[in-house]
Write a protein that holds these residues in place. Structure first.
Motif, short mmCIF file in Angstrom:
data_model
loop_
_atom_site.label_atom_id
_atom_site.label_comp_id
_atom_site.label_asym_id
_atom_site.label_seq_id
_atom_site.Cartn_x
_atom_site.Cartn_y
_atom_site.Cartn_z
N ALA A 179 0.85 -1.19 0.00
CA ALA A 179 0.00 0.00 0.00
C ALA A 179 0.88 1.24 0.00
N VAL A 180 0.32 2.33 -0.50
CA VAL A 180 1.00 3.61 -0.42
C VAL A 180 -0.05 4.70 -0.24
N ASP A 181 0.26 5.66 0.59
CA ASP A 181 -0.59 6.84 0.75
C ASP A 181 0.32 8.03 0.94
N ARG A 182 -0.25 9.18 1.15
CA ARG A 182 0.55 10.41 1.23
C ARG A 182 1.55 10.39 2.39
N HIS A 183 1.32 9.51 3.37
CA HIS A 183 2.18 9.48 4.55
C HIS A 183 3.29 8.43 4.50
N GLY A 184 3.14 7.40 3.65
CA GLY A 184 4.18 6.37 3.65
C GLY A 184 3.86 5.17 2.77
N LEU A 185 4.84 4.27 2.70
CA LEU A 185 4.75 3.04 1.92
C LEU A 185 4.71 1.85 2.86
N THR A 186 3.81 0.90 2.60
CA THR A 186 3.72 -0.32 3.40
C THR A 186 4.20 -1.50 2.58
N LEU A 187 5.08 -2.31 3.17
CA LEU A 187 5.60 -3.50 2.52
C LEU A 187 5.00 -4.74 3.15
N ARG A 188 4.66 -5.72 2.33
CA ARG A 188 4.20 -7.02 2.82
C ARG A 188 5.39 -7.98 2.80
N ILE A 189 5.74 -8.52 3.96
CA ILE A 189 6.84 -9.47 4.09
C ILE A 189 6.25 -10.86 4.23
N GLU A 190 6.48 -11.70 3.25
CA GLU A 190 5.93 -13.05 3.24
C GLU A 190 6.98 -14.07 3.65
N ARG A 191 6.56 -14.97 4.52
CA ARG A 191 7.39 -16.09 4.94
C ARG A 191 6.73 -17.37 4.43
N VAL A 192 7.30 -18.50 4.71
CA VAL A 192 6.76 -19.75 4.18
C VAL A 192 5.33 -19.97 4.67
N ARG A 193 5.08 -19.74 5.96
CA ARG A 193 3.76 -20.02 6.51
C ARG A 193 3.09 -18.79 7.15
N SER A 194 3.64 -17.64 6.99
CA SER A 194 3.06 -16.45 7.61
C SER A 194 3.46 -15.21 6.82
N HIS A 195 2.96 -14.10 7.25
CA HIS A 195 3.34 -12.84 6.62
C HIS A 195 3.14 -11.71 7.63
N GLY A 196 3.72 -10.58 7.36
CA GLY A 196 3.58 -9.39 8.19
C GLY A 196 3.79 -8.14 7.36
N ASP A 197 3.36 -7.02 7.88
CA ASP A 197 3.47 -5.76 7.17
C ASP A 197 4.31 -4.77 7.96
N VAL A 198 5.11 -4.00 7.26
CA VAL A 198 5.88 -2.92 7.87
C VAL A 198 5.66 -1.64 7.07
#
Length: 240
Positions: A179-198
């Protein structure tokens, strides 16, 4: 699963709801005991009112015409889907409760309740705040911007992981722009069995695409000055 990443600048719930509505191309309407999907049939006014062009054979239109007071209670649902293929692609869902009334050959929706559900849970948005909020200035361009970043600048996405806490990259197999908006960029970090966002916050808001380009260059410059993170080391070790 969510990962922690220090940042403060972020759109409000009302702004996120208005952005999801502004970018949505389709909506589902539940009314009169039935559910219908409408694609490319709605528009949104400056104050967030939804205007729906229902086809003549629509059950919703028939219910609105036959309603005793000319009002049909309904719930609208909009899905905010990531434009880049990722695991768990639906980023948020927006529900709007209220009623439809015929207006100038269309159905105008009067909102009484707004609920936005994202990764962190559901938030009830005050209808007046929803009406007063403006969608993010990048909302309608976000899909094009993110797909271009993912398809043409994968090296830049990988470079940006140098700004991510190493713990969040543990076990990472793929990183995509989410995702991206005027305040920042979000990255999706994918692992083998899970994921997270930063989230990587911009140093100043990006109110148009030109400013977004400058903000991205600043992030990439910061990344170039950082030590390689786990993801880069994993790739390097794998090449060897």
């Amino acid at each position: 699963m969510g990962d922690s990443q220090g940042w403060t600048a972020a759109p409000s719930a009302a702004e996120r709801a208005r952005s999801a509505l502004a970018a949505a191309w389709s909506c589902a309407v539940t009314a009169d005991g039935g559910r219908e999907e409408f694609v490319g049939a709605h528009s949104v006014t400056e104050d967030g009112r939804v205007l729906l062009e229902a086809p003549e054979d629509s059950r919703l239109l028939a219910a609105a015409i036959c309603a005793p007071r000319g009002e049909t209670s309904a719930v609208l649902e909009f899905a905010d889907a990531a434009p880049v293929p990722v695991r768990s692609r639906i980023r948020a869902r927006l529900w709007m409760a209220g009623w439809f009334v015929p207006e100038d050959g269309r159905l105008a929706f009067r909102t009484t309740r707004v609920v936005l559900r994202g990764a962190s849970g559901a938030v009830v948005v005050d209808p007046d705040e929803f009406a007063a909020a403006a969608p993010d200035p990048l909302a309608t361009a976000e899909a094009r911007l993110l797909t271009h970043l993912a398809d043409c600048h994968a090296d830049a996405v990988e470079r940006l992981t140098r700004l991510v806490d190493p713990d969040s990259l543990h076990g990472a197999v793929r990183v995509q722009p989410l995702a991206v908006d005027r305040h920042g960029l979000t990255l999706r970090i994918e692992r083998v069995r899970s994921h997270g966002d930063v989230r990587l916050a911009f140093h100043a808001p990006a109110d148009d695409v030109t400013r977004l380009t400058e903000r991205m260059h600043v992030l990439l410059t910061q990344a170039a000055a950082s030590c390689p993170r786990a993801l880069q080391r994993q790739r390097t070790d794998g090449d060897g």
